[in-house]
Design a protein around this motif. Sequence first.
Motif, PDB file in Angstrom:
ATOM      1  N   ASP A  89      74.663  89.204   5.976  1.00  0.00           N
ATOM      2  CA  ASP A  89      75.002  90.195   4.959  1.00  0.00           C
ATOM      3  C   ASP A  89      76.502  90.294   4.839  1.00  0.00           C
ATOM      4  OD1 ASP A  89      74.344  92.283   3.047  1.00  0.00           O
ATOM      5  OD2 ASP A  89      75.344  93.584   4.486  1.00  0.00           O
ATOM      6  N   ASP A  90      76.960  90.668   3.653  1.00  0.00           N
ATOM      7  CA  ASP A  90      78.387  90.836   3.399  1.00  0.00           C
ATOM      8  C   ASP A  90      78.963  92.018   4.169  1.00  0.00           C
ATOM      9  OD1 ASP A  90      78.007  88.853   1.494  1.00  0.00           O
ATOM     10  OD2 ASP A  90      77.733  90.285  -0.118  1.00  0.00           O
ATOM     11  N   ARG A  95      74.769  93.301   9.786  1.00  0.00           N
ATOM     12  CA  ARG A  95      74.497  91.904  10.137  1.00  0.00           C
ATOM     13  C   ARG A  95      73.312  91.762  11.095  1.00  0.00           C
ATOM     14  NH1 ARG A  95      79.698  88.852   9.116  1.00  0.00           N
ATOM     15  NH2 ARG A  95      79.814  89.279   6.888  1.00  0.00           N
ATOM     16  N   LYS A  98      68.125  90.810   9.036  1.00  0.00           N
ATOM     17  CA  LYS A  98      68.007  89.572   8.274  1.00  0.00           C
ATOM     18  C   LYS A  98      66.566  89.159   8.166  1.00  0.00           C
ATOM     19  CE  LYS A  98      69.529  86.316  11.878  1.00  0.00           C
ATOM     20  NZ  LYS A  98      70.388  85.204  12.115  1.00  0.00           N
ATOM     21  N   TRP A 100      68.120  88.417   4.015  1.00  0.00           N
ATOM     22  CA  TRP A 100      68.500  89.245   2.885  1.00  0.00           C
ATOM     23  C   TRP A 100      68.150  88.585   1.564  1.00  0.00           C
ATOM     24  CZ3 TRP A 100      70.962  94.000   3.374  1.00  0.00           C
ATOM     25  CH2 TRP A 100      71.346  94.348   4.664  1.00  0.00           C
ATOM     26  N   ALA A 102      69.744  88.363  -1.960  1.00  0.00           N
ATOM     27  CA  ALA A 102      71.131  88.569  -2.371  1.00  0.00           C
ATOM     28  C   ALA A 102      71.403  87.881  -3.704  1.00  0.00           C
ATOM     29  CB  ALA A 102      72.067  88.008  -1.294  1.00  0.00           C
ATOM     30  N   TYR A 136      65.515  92.302   3.576  1.00  0.00           N
ATOM     31  CA  TYR A 136      66.480  93.373   3.368  1.00  0.00           C
ATOM     32  C   TYR A 136      67.287  93.063   2.114  1.00  0.00           C
ATOM     33  CZ  TYR A 136      65.426  94.684   8.135  1.00  0.00           C
ATOM     34  OH  TYR A 136      64.771  95.074   9.268  1.00  0.00           O
ATOM     35  N   LEU A 137      67.876  94.085   1.544  1.00  0.00           N
ATOM     36  CA  LEU A 137      68.808  93.915   0.438  1.00  0.00           C
ATOM     37  C   LEU A 137      69.627  95.178   0.322  1.00  0.00           C
ATOM     38  CD1 LEU A 137      67.746  95.742  -2.214  1.00  0.00           C
ATOM     39  CD2 LEU A 137      66.029  93.958  -2.241  1.00  0.00           C
ATOM     40  N   TRP A 138      70.737  95.066  -0.380  1.00  0.00           N
ATOM     41  CA  TRP A 138      71.491  96.276  -0.716  1.00  0.00           C
ATOM     42  C   TRP A 138      71.827  96.246  -2.188  1.00  0.00           C
ATOM     43  CZ3 TRP A 138      76.462  96.010  -2.593  1.00  0.00           C
ATOM     44  CH2 TRP A 138      77.275  94.935  -2.214  1.00  0.00           C
ATOM     45  N   VAL A 166      70.786 100.455   1.276  1.00  0.00           N
ATOM     46  CA  VAL A 166      70.179  99.322   1.976  1.00  0.00           C
ATOM     47  C   VAL A 166      68.674  99.572   1.988  1.00  0.00           C
ATOM     48  CG1 VAL A 166      70.015  98.041   4.148  1.00  0.00           C
ATOM     49  CG2 VAL A 166      72.228  98.967   3.392  1.00  0.00           C
ATOM     50  N   THR A 168      64.506  97.768   2.532  1.00  0.00           N
ATOM     51  CA  THR A 168      63.734  96.753   3.224  1.00  0.00           C
ATOM     52  C   THR A 168      62.299  96.748   2.706  1.00  0.00           C
ATOM     53  OG1 THR A 168      63.154  95.838   5.400  1.00  0.00           O
ATOM     54  CG2 THR A 168      62.979  98.230   5.142  1.00  0.00           C
TER      55      THR A 168
END
Length: 171
Positions: A89-90, A95, A98, A100, A102, A136-138, A166, A168
Motif C-alpha cells: 500500500d502507498d 503495509r 494485503k 490491495w 488499487a 483491502y483498498l482505500w 480503508v 476490506t
Amino acid sequence: MATLSDVADPILVPLADNPAGGRKPLDWSLALWGDNNPWFTAEQWHTFYMDAAQADYRTWDPVGQDQELIYLAQVEGEVVGAIALVDFDDVEEFREFKPWVAAFIVDPERRGEGIGSAMLASVENKAREFGIAQLYLWTEDQKDFYLKRGYSLVTHRDYPEKSIDVLTKKI
C-alpha cells in the motif's frame, strides 16, 4: 453502447497482454490523481504501469513482494478502465494489510454505466483464483460505492494532505 455489465463474462486483460492499452487509463489516473497523491508521484504512476506491463499474471505469491498486476477493462475491444491487484500500500501505516485493490479507474465519459461494479467483481474473482481470501483498498471519496458491494470500513484517517477510508472484504 454495450457496458461490461451487459457482457456475460467481463473482459479484464492483463496489462502485459496489451501494454499500449494502458495509455488511456494512465492518463485518466494522472488527470484524477497525478501529483495530488502525497504517497505516489506522477513519475511513480509511470513506473507502476511499466512494471505491471512486465509482470507475471499467472500466479500470486501470498508472501511475495512488489507484485503489481494491472488489468485493463475492455468493452468491444475498447479500453474503458483499469484496476490493479497489488501486495503493498502507498500508506506506510497500512503495509501490514494485503493484498490491495488499487489504481481503480473508469473512463470519465463511461462512469455510471456499471463498468466499475463489473470490474471490481471481476478482479475479486481473479483474486479468488489466486487463493486470496481477503482484499483491502482505500478511497478518498467512494466509500459508499464499496460499502454497497460488500466492503466494510476498517478505519478512517485524516492526514494533512487528505482523508481516506480503508475498507476490506472477505471474498
